[in-house]
Scaffold this motif. Structure first.
Motif, PDB file in Angstrom:
ATOM      1  N   LEU A 237       0.843  -1.187   0.012  1.00  0.00           N
ATOM      2  CA  LEU A 237      -0.084  -0.006  -0.048  1.00  0.00           C
ATOM      3  C   LEU A 237       0.854   1.188  -0.066  1.00  0.00           C
ATOM      4  N   VAL A 238       1.820   1.180   0.769  1.00  0.00           N
ATOM      5  CA  VAL A 238       2.773   2.526   0.810  1.00  0.00           C
ATOM      6  C   VAL A 238       3.451   2.632  -0.612  1.00  0.00           C
ATOM      7  N   VAL A 239       3.937   1.769  -1.103  1.00  0.00           N
ATOM      8  CA  VAL A 239       4.550   1.786  -2.355  1.00  0.00           C
ATOM      9  C   VAL A 239       3.750   2.258  -3.463  1.00  0.00           C
ATOM     10  N   THR A 240       2.386   1.768  -3.293  1.00  0.00           N
ATOM     11  CA  THR A 240       1.322   2.047  -4.168  1.00  0.00           C
ATOM     12  C   THR A 240       1.137   3.582  -4.277  1.00  0.00           C
ATOM     13  N   VAL A 241       1.299   4.342  -3.000  1.00  0.00           N
ATOM     14  CA  VAL A 241       0.997   5.666  -2.757  1.00  0.00           C
ATOM     15  C   VAL A 241       2.201   6.493  -3.415  1.00  0.00           C
ATOM     16  N   GLY A 242       3.340   5.838  -3.236  1.00  0.00           N
ATOM     17  CA  GLY A 242       4.617   6.572  -3.908  1.00  0.00           C
ATOM     18  C   GLY A 242       4.589   6.290  -5.328  1.00  0.00           C
ATOM     19  N   THR A 243       4.115   5.320  -5.936  1.00  0.00           N
ATOM     20  CA  THR A 243       3.935   5.016  -7.342  1.00  0.00           C
ATOM     21  C   THR A 243       3.260   6.412  -7.926  1.00  0.00           C
ATOM     22  N   VAL A 244       2.044   6.419  -7.223  1.00  0.00           N
ATOM     23  CA  VAL A 244       1.178   7.684  -7.883  1.00  0.00           C
ATOM     24  C   VAL A 244       1.925   9.031  -8.024  1.00  0.00           C
ATOM     25  N   VAL A 245       2.764   9.464  -6.953  1.00  0.00           N
ATOM     26  CA  VAL A 245       3.721  10.499  -7.018  1.00  0.00           C
ATOM     27  C   VAL A 245       4.609  10.408  -8.208  1.00  0.00           C
ATOM     28  N   MET A 246       5.068   9.217  -8.378  1.00  0.00           N
ATOM     29  CA  MET A 246       6.165   8.897  -9.592  1.00  0.00           C
ATOM     30  C   MET A 246       5.331   9.156 -10.947  1.00  0.00           C
ATOM     31  N   VAL A 247       4.416   8.630 -10.804  1.00  0.00           N
ATOM     32  CA  VAL A 247       3.496   8.750 -12.297  1.00  0.00           C
ATOM     33  C   VAL A 247       3.265  10.466 -12.493  1.00  0.00           C
ATOM     34  N   ALA A 248       2.949  11.221 -11.390  1.00  0.00           N
ATOM     35  CA  ALA A 248       2.902  12.470 -11.435  1.00  0.00           C
ATOM     36  C   ALA A 248       3.855  13.322 -11.998  1.00  0.00           C
ATOM     37  N   GLY A 249       5.085  12.949 -11.721  1.00  0.00           N
ATOM     38  CA  GLY A 249       6.500  13.470 -12.393  1.00  0.00           C
ATOM     39  C   GLY A 249       6.245  13.060 -13.809  1.00  0.00           C
ATOM     40  N   TYR A 250       5.906  12.110 -14.376  1.00  0.00           N
ATOM     41  CA  TYR A 250       6.002  11.912 -15.748  1.00  0.00           C
ATOM     42  C   TYR A 250       4.852  12.780 -16.555  1.00  0.00           C
ATOM     43  N   LEU A 251       3.753  13.142 -15.831  1.00  0.00           N
ATOM     44  CA  LEU A 251       2.692  13.897 -16.133  1.00  0.00           C
ATOM     45  C   LEU A 251       3.090  15.399 -16.372  1.00  0.00           C
ATOM     46  N   ILE A 252       4.027  15.602 -15.099  1.00  0.00           N
ATOM     47  CA  ILE A 252       4.582  17.051 -15.229  1.00  0.00           C
ATOM     48  C   ILE A 252       5.294  17.358 -16.225  1.00  0.00           C
ATOM     49  N   ALA A 253       6.157  16.116 -16.537  1.00  0.00           N
ATOM     50  CA  ALA A 253       7.398  16.184 -17.733  1.00  0.00           C
ATOM     51  C   ALA A 253       6.750  16.487 -19.043  1.00  0.00           C
ATOM     52  N   PHE A 255       3.195  17.443 -19.694  1.00  0.00           N
ATOM     53  CA  PHE A 255       2.371  18.858 -19.886  1.00  0.00           C
ATOM     54  C   PHE A 255       3.020  19.778 -19.512  1.00  0.00           C
ATOM     55  N   ALA A 256       3.728  20.117 -18.192  1.00  0.00           N
ATOM     56  CA  ALA A 256       4.378  21.330 -17.943  1.00  0.00           C
ATOM     57  C   ALA A 256       5.794  21.430 -18.556  1.00  0.00           C
ATOM     58  N   GLY A 257       6.456  20.458 -18.904  1.00  0.00           N
ATOM     59  CA  GLY A 257       7.903  20.398 -19.304  1.00  0.00           C
ATOM     60  C   GLY A 257       7.805  20.134 -20.924  1.00  0.00           C
ATOM     61  N   ARG A 258       6.581  19.918 -21.601  1.00  0.00           N
ATOM     62  CA  ARG A 258       6.614  19.750 -22.932  1.00  0.00           C
ATOM     63  C   ARG A 258       7.466  18.782 -23.590  1.00  0.00           C
ATOM     64  N   ARG A 259       7.929  17.558 -22.703  1.00  0.00           N
ATOM     65  CA  ARG A 259       8.688  16.503 -23.245  1.00  0.00           C
ATOM     66  C   ARG A 259       7.719  15.411 -23.846  1.00  0.00           C
ATOM     67  N   SER A 260       8.141  14.571 -24.742  1.00  0.00           N
ATOM     68  CA  SER A 260       7.362  13.351 -25.114  1.00  0.00           C
ATOM     69  C   SER A 260       7.500  12.251 -23.948  1.00  0.00           C
ATOM     70  N   LEU A 261       6.608  11.521 -23.768  1.00  0.00           N
ATOM     71  CA  LEU A 261       6.739  10.588 -22.821  1.00  0.00           C
ATOM     72  C   LEU A 261       7.662   9.400 -23.014  1.00  0.00           C
ATOM     73  N   PRO A 262       7.726   9.056 -24.164  1.00  0.00           N
ATOM     74  CA  PRO A 262       8.838   8.123 -24.313  1.00  0.00           C
ATOM     75  C   PRO A 262      10.256   8.631 -24.163  1.00  0.00           C
ATOM     76  N   ALA A 263      10.490   9.746 -24.706  1.00  0.00           N
ATOM     77  CA  ALA A 263      11.755  10.564 -24.499  1.00  0.00           C
ATOM     78  C   ALA A 263      12.307  10.801 -22.911  1.00  0.00           C
ATOM     79  N   PHE A 264      10.827  11.286 -22.216  1.00  0.00           N
ATOM     80  CA  PHE A 264      11.307  11.267 -20.901  1.00  0.00           C
ATOM     81  C   PHE A 264      11.574   9.797 -20.157  1.00  0.00           C
ATOM     82  N   ALA A 265      10.863   8.905 -20.586  1.00  0.00           N
ATOM     83  CA  ALA A 265      11.021   7.403 -20.061  1.00  0.00           C
ATOM     84  C   ALA A 265      12.372   6.843 -20.134  1.00  0.00           C
TER      85      ALA A 265
END
Length: 426
Positions: A237-253, A255-265
């Motif tokens: 459960l705790v790792v699940t909550v942390g995973t949500v935060v990590m996924v938010a990092g990809y979304l910020i990159a 939508f806010a950073g304007r980088r493509s998802l494959p390139a950022f990953a």
């Protein structure tokens, strides 16, 4: 834009502390196994008369350091944040994103973990130690009334963490308005206080294999196999909550950073591997700089934002710390009120500015203890959960590293949108 480098945090000058992580985990496992073997036998009561006081004494050793340590780290963290905000427009933009996301992270932990526990309850049969006070969760009126202490000394003596944290925060902000000499003197005093308390915590954690063995054995005798299921359940459960935060990092990159998802990953993968191997965001800075270069982030932006982010931006901290405290409350048989969750979220948000960039086993109690205290949650579950922190800590580090690079991309994209002014970007 010309910006000075971020001020090194006090935490980066804290003496190195070594914690016997493998031995601590072994202590927990052996304690649980021995407790399972003794459960239901006549000699179990005799064994508990020995392990109970040992576990309690070790917990008291940790608890005695929490308030002075949090005061020292929080003061130093706020002073560092204010100094960074004065470094220029880039710093203010970076800090704006950091503060906003940390507030979101704390709220996420306060909302997501209770929902997860409602959907996937703690395995039945886990019993807390006899004599352990499950605590009383404050209501919303008590939360509001406790924000400001009428006497900070009395509040500290009563271990009322929330009003003490509010006072220290105001005190730290006030110190930034002083002349240089008294301001530096206060900063050194609180830096020394935090450093000394970290050394004491290091000494106490050196005894963690013994303390955790005693707590694990007590838990094993009283809860049987349910204890093992609860630990696995907790980690997931705790790792699940942390995973949500990590996924938010990809979304910020994206939508806010304007980088493509494959390139950022793809750019993040090498830094994430380093993060897993070191369990330290600070040690991953060179890899993060390389990831930022692959993403086309400007050199000046990356070299300013990433060190500042490592100093102040532990994106997973508020969410995962709240998740741990909420889980500890459920283990202790507590039902958390809205006021308790609000108090915990506020403390989780505030104390993250004074958190240390060290493996989670070291900072576990100093980060989560104040949250638990503000919510009325007893400390004993943390003494058991710290032994398995090595697994959630991997997610903490990966999530923080991912978010730090996403932050650099977002700040860089924001700079690109600004019309060129009298300041020059070098």
């Amino acid at each position: 834009m010309t910006s000075s480098s971020p001020i090194p945090p006090a935490a980066s000058r804290i003496p190195e502390i070594r914690v016997p992580g493998a031995l601590t985990l072994a202590g927990l496992v052996s304690g649980l196994v021995l407790g399972l073997m003794l459960a239901g036998r006549p000699m179990a009561d005799t064994a508990l008369k020995i392990t109970g006081p040992i576990g309690s004494l070790w917990l008291q050793g940790l608890q005695m350091t929490i308030l002075p340590l949090v005061a020292g780290l929080l003061f130093s963290g706020i002073v560092t944040t204010v100094a960074a905000a004065r470094a220029g427009a880039m710093a203010r933009r970076t800090l704006g994103i950091i503060v906003g996301f940390l507030a979101f992270s704390a709220t996420l932990g306060a909302v997501a973990m209770p929902l997860l526990l409602d959907l996937f309850p703690v395995p039945p049969g886990v019993s807390f130690p006899h004599g352990a006070d499950p605590g009383k969760a404050p209501g919303i009126s008590e939360f509001l009334a406790s924000l400001l202490p009428d006497n900070v000394i009395s509040a500290a003596a009563a271990s009322a963490m929330l009003p003490v944290i509010v006072f220290v925060g105001l005190f730290a902000l006030a110190s930034t308005r002083l002349a240089d000499e008294p301001r530096r003197a206060l900063a050194l005093l609180f830096e020394g206080l935090a450093g000394a308390m970290m050394v004491v915590i290091g000494w106490v954690l050196m005894l963690a294999p013994i303390g955790v063995f005693a707590l694990g054995m007590t838990l094993g005798v009283r809860s049987g196999g349910a204890a093992l299921g609860a630990l696995a359940h907790y980690i997931i459960l705790v790792v699940t909550v942390g995973t949500v935060v990590m996924v938010a990092g990809y979304l910020i990159a994206v939508f806010a950073g304007r980088r493509s998802l494959p390139a950022f990953a793809a750019a993040m993968l090498p830094a994430q591997v380093v993060a897993i191997s070191t369990q330290s965001s600070l040690a991953t800075v060179p890899a993060m700089l390389a990831s930022a270069r692959k993403l086309g982030v400007g050199g000046t932006t990356a070299e300013f934002v990433l060190p500042l982010a490592v100093t102040l931006f532990r994106a997973t901290g508020p969410a995962m710390n709240m998740a741990v405290a909420v889980y500890a409350a459920r283990l202790a048989g507590m039902e958390l009120t809205t006021g308790a969750l609000a108090a915990g979220a506020l403390v989780a948000f505030a104390t993250t500015f004074g958190a240390v960039s060290l493996p989670g086993t070291i900072s576990f109690v100093s980060s989560i203890g104040p949250i638990a205290a503000a919510m009325g949650v007893p400390l004993w579950p943390l003494g058991v959960l710290v032994a398995v922190e090595v697994l959630p800590d991997l997610m903490r580090t990966i999530g923080n590293v991912t978010m730090d690079v996403a932050l650099a991309a977002a700040v860089d994209a924001g700079i690109a949108d600004e019309p060129e002014s009298s300041e020059t970007i070098h």
